[in-house]
Design a protein around this motif. Structure first.
Motif, PDB file in Angstrom:
ATOM      1  N   GLY A  69       0.799  -1.217   0.000  1.00  0.00           N
ATOM      2  CA  GLY A  69       0.000   0.000   0.000  1.00  0.00           C
ATOM      3  C   GLY A  69       0.832   1.267   0.000  1.00  0.00           C
ATOM      4  O   GLY A  69       0.341   2.342   0.361  1.00  0.00           O
ATOM      5  N   ILE A  70       2.103   1.170  -0.434  1.00  0.00           N
ATOM      6  CA  ILE A  70       3.023   2.313  -0.443  1.00  0.00           C
ATOM      7  C   ILE A  70       3.071   2.916  -1.838  1.00  0.00           C
ATOM      8  O   ILE A  70       3.199   2.195  -2.831  1.00  0.00           O
ATOM      9  CB  ILE A  70       4.430   1.858  -0.004  1.00  0.00           C
ATOM     10  CG1 ILE A  70       4.398   1.369   1.444  1.00  0.00           C
ATOM     11  CG2 ILE A  70       5.455   2.967  -0.191  1.00  0.00           C
ATOM     12  CD1 ILE A  70       5.674   0.679   1.890  1.00  0.00           C
ATOM     13  N   SER A  71       3.005   4.232  -1.941  1.00  0.00           N
ATOM     14  CA  SER A  71       3.041   4.903  -3.241  1.00  0.00           C
ATOM     15  C   SER A  71       4.466   4.903  -3.799  1.00  0.00           C
ATOM     16  O   SER A  71       5.430   5.161  -3.080  1.00  0.00           O
ATOM     17  CB  SER A  71       2.511   6.334  -3.127  1.00  0.00           C
ATOM     18  OG  SER A  71       3.259   7.080  -2.184  1.00  0.00           O
ATOM     19  N   VAL A  72       4.582   4.598  -5.095  1.00  0.00           N
ATOM     20  CA  VAL A  72       5.882   4.419  -5.746  1.00  0.00           C
ATOM     21  C   VAL A  72       5.907   5.188  -7.068  1.00  0.00           C
ATOM     22  O   VAL A  72       4.895   5.280  -7.766  1.00  0.00           O
ATOM     23  CB  VAL A  72       6.145   2.922  -6.032  1.00  0.00           C
ATOM     24  CG1 VAL A  72       7.474   2.720  -6.761  1.00  0.00           C
ATOM     25  CG2 VAL A  72       6.111   2.111  -4.751  1.00  0.00           C
ATOM     26  N   TYR A  73       7.086   5.736  -7.404  1.00  0.00           N
ATOM     27  CA  TYR A  73       7.260   6.401  -8.702  1.00  0.00           C
ATOM     28  C   TYR A  73       8.587   5.967  -9.302  1.00  0.00           C
ATOM     29  O   TYR A  73       9.646   6.154  -8.700  1.00  0.00           O
ATOM     30  CB  TYR A  73       7.226   7.914  -8.542  1.00  0.00           C
ATOM     31  CG  TYR A  73       7.300   8.666  -9.857  1.00  0.00           C
ATOM     32  CD1 TYR A  73       6.223   8.654 -10.744  1.00  0.00           C
ATOM     33  CD2 TYR A  73       8.442   9.386 -10.210  1.00  0.00           C
ATOM     34  CE1 TYR A  73       6.283   9.339 -11.947  1.00  0.00           C
ATOM     35  CE2 TYR A  73       8.502  10.082 -11.413  1.00  0.00           C
ATOM     36  CZ  TYR A  73       7.416  10.046 -12.273  1.00  0.00           C
ATOM     37  OH  TYR A  73       7.477  10.720 -13.474  1.00  0.00           O
ATOM     38  N   TYR A  74       8.530   5.363 -10.507  1.00  0.00           N
ATOM     39  CA  TYR A  74       9.736   4.923 -11.215  1.00  0.00           C
ATOM     40  C   TYR A  74      10.064   5.920 -12.324  1.00  0.00           C
ATOM     41  O   TYR A  74       9.179   6.352 -13.064  1.00  0.00           O
ATOM     42  CB  TYR A  74       9.525   3.538 -11.833  1.00  0.00           C
ATOM     43  CG  TYR A  74      10.613   3.146 -12.820  1.00  0.00           C
ATOM     44  CD1 TYR A  74      11.745   2.472 -12.392  1.00  0.00           C
ATOM     45  CD2 TYR A  74      10.503   3.481 -14.172  1.00  0.00           C
ATOM     46  CE1 TYR A  74      12.755   2.127 -13.290  1.00  0.00           C
ATOM     47  CE2 TYR A  74      11.503   3.152 -15.079  1.00  0.00           C
ATOM     48  CZ  TYR A  74      12.623   2.473 -14.635  1.00  0.00           C
ATOM     49  OH  TYR A  74      13.614   2.147 -15.524  1.00  0.00           O
ATOM     50  N   THR A  75      11.346   6.274 -12.452  1.00  0.00           N
ATOM     51  CA  THR A  75      11.780   7.150 -13.534  1.00  0.00           C
ATOM     52  C   THR A  75      13.247   6.902 -13.848  1.00  0.00           C
ATOM     53  O   THR A  75      14.011   6.469 -12.977  1.00  0.00           O
ATOM     54  CB  THR A  75      11.577   8.635 -13.154  1.00  0.00           C
ATOM     55  OG1 THR A  75      11.975   9.472 -14.251  1.00  0.00           O
ATOM     56  CG2 THR A  75      12.401   9.018 -11.923  1.00  0.00           C
ATOM     57  N   ARG A  76      13.626   7.151 -15.078  1.00  0.00           N
ATOM     58  CA  ARG A  76      15.039   7.171 -15.428  1.00  0.00           C
ATOM     59  C   ARG A  76      15.592   8.544 -15.058  1.00  0.00           C
ATOM     60  O   ARG A  76      14.883   9.541 -15.092  1.00  0.00           O
ATOM     61  CB  ARG A  76      15.232   6.889 -16.919  1.00  0.00           C
ATOM     62  CG  ARG A  76      14.782   5.493 -17.329  1.00  0.00           C
ATOM     63  CD  ARG A  76      14.890   5.279 -18.829  1.00  0.00           C
ATOM     64  NE  ARG A  76      16.281   5.300 -19.263  1.00  0.00           N
ATOM     65  CZ  ARG A  76      16.802   6.230 -20.054  1.00  0.00           C
ATOM     66  NH1 ARG A  76      16.058   7.237 -20.479  1.00  0.00           N
ATOM     67  NH2 ARG A  76      18.070   6.169 -20.421  1.00  0.00           N
ATOM     68  N   MET A  77      16.861   8.596 -14.699  1.00  0.00           N
ATOM     69  CA  MET A  77      17.462   9.860 -14.270  1.00  0.00           C
ATOM     70  C   MET A  77      17.328  10.929 -15.359  1.00  0.00           C
ATOM     71  O   MET A  77      17.017  12.096 -15.060  1.00  0.00           O
ATOM     72  CB  MET A  77      18.936   9.645 -13.914  1.00  0.00           C
ATOM     73  CG  MET A  77      19.637  10.882 -13.383  1.00  0.00           C
ATOM     74  SD  MET A  77      18.925  11.467 -11.821  1.00  0.00           S
ATOM     75  CE  MET A  77      20.059  12.808 -11.432  1.00  0.00           C
ATOM     76  N   SER A  78      17.543  10.565 -16.602  1.00  0.00           N
ATOM     77  CA  SER A  78      17.452  11.542 -17.694  1.00  0.00           C
ATOM     78  C   SER A  78      16.043  12.115 -17.799  1.00  0.00           C
ATOM     79  O   SER A  78      15.871  13.320 -18.034  1.00  0.00           O
ATOM     80  CB  SER A  78      17.855  10.897 -19.027  1.00  0.00           C
ATOM     81  OG  SER A  78      17.024   9.776 -19.316  1.00  0.00           O
ATOM     82  N   ASP A  79      15.031  11.280 -17.613  1.00  0.00           N
ATOM     83  CA  ASP A  79      13.645  11.765 -17.664  1.00  0.00           C
ATOM     84  C   ASP A  79      13.342  12.681 -16.480  1.00  0.00           C
ATOM     85  O   ASP A  79      12.624  13.674 -16.620  1.00  0.00           O
ATOM     86  CB  ASP A  79      12.672  10.585 -17.671  1.00  0.00           C
ATOM     87  CG  ASP A  79      12.767   9.753 -18.940  1.00  0.00           C
ATOM     88  OD1 ASP A  79      13.171  10.312 -19.984  1.00  0.00           O
ATOM     89  OD2 ASP A  79      12.453   8.547 -18.888  1.00  0.00           O
ATOM     90  N   LEU A  80      13.886  12.335 -15.325  1.00  0.00           N
ATOM     91  CA  LEU A  80      13.674  13.153 -14.133  1.00  0.00           C
ATOM     92  C   LEU A  80      14.294  14.542 -14.310  1.00  0.00           C
ATOM     93  O   LEU A  80      13.662  15.563 -13.996  1.00  0.00           O
ATOM     94  CB  LEU A  80      14.283  12.460 -12.914  1.00  0.00           C
ATOM     95  CG  LEU A  80      14.213  13.212 -11.577  1.00  0.00           C
ATOM     96  CD1 LEU A  80      12.770  13.474 -11.181  1.00  0.00           C
ATOM     97  CD2 LEU A  80      14.934  12.420 -10.487  1.00  0.00           C
ATOM     98  N   ILE A  81      15.510  14.586 -14.848  1.00  0.00           N
ATOM     99  CA  ILE A  81      16.174  15.872 -15.075  1.00  0.00           C
ATOM    100  C   ILE A  81      15.431  16.688 -16.129  1.00  0.00           C
ATOM    101  O   ILE A  81      15.264  17.914 -15.986  1.00  0.00           O
ATOM    102  CB  ILE A  81      17.646  15.662 -15.486  1.00  0.00           C
ATOM    103  CG1 ILE A  81      18.426  15.021 -14.326  1.00  0.00           C
ATOM    104  CG2 ILE A  81      18.287  16.973 -15.898  1.00  0.00           C
ATOM    105  CD1 ILE A  81      18.406  15.811 -13.041  1.00  0.00           C
ATOM    106  N   ASP A  82      14.972  16.026 -17.197  1.00  0.00           N
ATOM    107  CA  ASP A  82      14.186  16.722 -18.217  1.00  0.00           C
ATOM    108  C   ASP A  82      12.923  17.336 -17.599  1.00  0.00           C
ATOM    109  O   ASP A  82      12.541  18.467 -17.928  1.00  0.00           O
ATOM    110  CB  ASP A  82      13.786  15.765 -19.339  1.00  0.00           C
ATOM    111  CG  ASP A  82      14.952  15.426 -20.262  1.00  0.00           C
ATOM    112  OD1 ASP A  82      15.982  16.133 -20.205  1.00  0.00           O
ATOM    113  OD2 ASP A  82      14.834  14.458 -21.040  1.00  0.00           O
ATOM    114  N   MET A  83      12.291  16.577 -16.719  1.00  0.00           N
ATOM    115  CA  MET A  83      11.077  17.052 -16.062  1.00  0.00           C
ATOM    116  C   MET A  83      11.363  18.304 -15.231  1.00  0.00           C
ATOM    117  O   MET A  83      10.605  19.290 -15.280  1.00  0.00           O
ATOM    118  CB  MET A  83      10.516  15.943 -15.154  1.00  0.00           C
ATOM    119  CG  MET A  83       9.192  16.272 -14.494  1.00  0.00           C
ATOM    120  SD  MET A  83       8.740  15.027 -13.245  1.00  0.00           S
ATOM    121  CE  MET A  83       8.930  13.508 -14.177  1.00  0.00           C
TER     122      MET A  83
END
Length: 262
Positions: A138-152
């Motif tokens: 029941g824990i909220s999770v967010y997956y991302t690649r580092m490049s996508d995170l920086i772009d965001m």
């Protein structure tokens, strides 16, 4: 004057009240009890408890499915039951079992996890397993690649909403960052990333998957101030997993080729 208590509800009225209150599983269990003679001798308290317990269970199952869908985890085969503990992989079964309890996420001072290894050794697969275990709790999770995170974060800064973007990411109890420390960051990018990690420190858990050993991360951040500040926060309270062995993709390719030869 006491108000009169209604005591002659029709089935349609009960069904409608359950719809109005958004408790469909209570209605479902109510019908089950009506059609199951073995429940008729149970006490009123136990029968109400059965209906409420069923409602809670169904809601939690729906929550787990929603959390997994919203997590961004795409791997369908990444599952703890499929974990490969071949000695060549350098996986500590005890550590993995502990991490899959998710206590390191829910404790008062959540930890970080660092997963390193060469390309193809199963880093993405492993952090997705940790993410799925969290969703099951029941824990909220967010997956991302580092490049996508920086772009965001770059886009958010240009649109003058970088603070809102950080808050959005930091709503998640567990952040999975894949392909960490691949491309060097500018000073501004390093500063935005530092602010993001600083907001999670001691409050929220983060997993980093990288081909580089933490000793090599300093070059990735450029400015020594940013490097020291980020790496200190990450390494201060963390679990480390170093995957070894041959590429799992290479093994799969060889197995496929051998099956074709047969």
């Amino acid at each position: 004057m006491k108000s009169k208590i209604e005591n002659n509800f029709s089935m349609d009225e009960i069904a409608q009240m359950c719809r109005d209150l958004k408790i469909p599983s209570v209605w479902e269990n109510f019908l089950y009890q009506l059609n199951t003679p073995s429940t008729h001798n149970l006490s009123f308290r136990n029968r109400v408890g059965m209906m409420l317990s069923h409602e809670r269970k169904v809601r939690f199952e729906k929550r787990k499915a929603r959390l997994l869908k919203e997590s961004g985890i795409r791997g369908k085969l990444s599952d703890y039951d499929r974990m490969n503990y071949d000695p060549s992989r350098n996986l500590d079964r005890g550590l993995l079992e502990e991490l899959c309890t998710c206590r390191w996420i829910t404790e008062d001072n959540p930890a970080h996890v660092i997963v390193t290894g060469a390309s193809g050794t199963g880093k993405t697969w492993l952090i997705e397993v940790l993410g799925k275990c969290a969703c099951q709790k029941g824990i909220s999770v967010y997956y991302t690649r580092m490049s996508d995170l920086i772009d965001m974060l770059d886009i958010a800064r240009k649109e003058q909403r970088v603070i809102a973007a950080r808050k959005k990411i930091n709503r998640y109890q567990l952040l999975l960052i894949d392909d960490f420390a691949m491309t060097p960051l500018s000073d501004q990018q390093a500063d935005d990333f530092l602010s993001l990690i600083d907001g999670r420190q001691g409050v929220l858990a983060t997993v980093f998957a990288s081909q580089r050993d933490p000793s090599e991360w300093y070059d990735f951040f450029g400015e020594p101030f940013h490097a020291d500040a980020v790496i200190d926060r990450i390494l201060n309270h963390r679990y480390s997993i170093e995957l070894r062995g041959r590429s799992l993709r290479e093994k799969q390719s060889l197995n496929f080729k051998n099956s074709e030869d047969v």
